[in-house]
Design a protein around this motif. Sequence first.
Motif: not given
Length: 396
Positions: A62, A66, A97
């Motif tokens: 990630v 997010p 996330a």
Amino acid sequence: MMHIPDFLLAPGAIDELPARTVPYGRRILLLTGAGTLQRNRLGERLADGCAQQGIEYEHLTVEGEPSPDGVDAIVRQYQPEGIDAVVAVGGGSPLDAGKAVAGLLPSGRSVMDHLEGVGRGVPYQGPALPFLAAPTTAGTGSEATRNAVLSRVGPEGFKKSFRSEALVPRLAVLDPDLLDSCPSEQRAANGMDAFTQLLESLVSQRANPLTQALAREGIRAFATALPWIKGESLCEEELVHARGRALFAAFLSGVCLAATGLGSVHGLASPLGAHYPIPHGVVCGTLVAEATNQNLKMLRDLQPDHPALAEYAWAGAILGAKDERTARDHPEREADRLVDLLRSWTEELALPRLGAFGVKPEALPALAASATGASGKTNPVPLSADDLTLLLAARL
């Protein structure tokens, strides 16, 4: 109801993560930051630990804040895969996330069904998959909270929470060794994020004796970690201790904010983060001194007996290396000391002003007007849009 996750706090605790995951299943989705697994042989260590425990895992990275679209894409991809639990290792982005993904994988629903303020208003019923978190930064406290903060940046942007008690992590792994490569800018921003959450929780309208005790302990831990946050020269033993205290402070800040709500700094952080590329911790660090000063002035003028004044004095005394009796005997002086300390930290940590990110004077009223969420309601004193505009202008 306060829900405090189980936690491990020790150097090398990350090596226990695979074994602690086994009770939840052996098919794991692992979310990390982009470079997380390259540090300290972490990828190799986790892979070996998972192999020893018979765990299969899928790995995703990630990058950046997010977003709802990103979370929905992960859910669509992995919802048919029979995932038993979600594990996140990294900063606030992979943790938030991962928390959202854990909440949505069982149903396969879009996070926009449930996102506060901008979603479709569908009540979240759960269930969520078990979620385990190992932070590699000491700031957001996401490893202890029930909300996943998601953003969409731009003119129509927002920064909102997907929130439920079902999302609270089952375990937080607090390993000081995971902080050993934090750059100075990240240490400063994350440290001030954690401190701001602790201070705003301490004086929140919803504070209670338990949350105040936890916030005070977190502030004491932050004070011990401050030399590391500032980048001062420390021996190895001092470094490990300071990193551990920084992690503990951040963890307690997450516990407290979930129970009490926050204040004007976090109320403004939401629209600022939605419309400008400003890291959340930078917003906290650059605003907290002036927000504290504004709260003190208004409390003294409007509510001179408000209990938050004593809490500000306590924080000023403790952070100024004084004792609690000093705060009781000289509350105004010690509260002013707090503002002076916060201003000095802002300069020492080189926290940029808002203008460095493109914020213009003409944008301030609209930003202030949109900062009317829950954090504004738990600030110790009510602030108008004009008050918030003045606060922003002080750090433009």
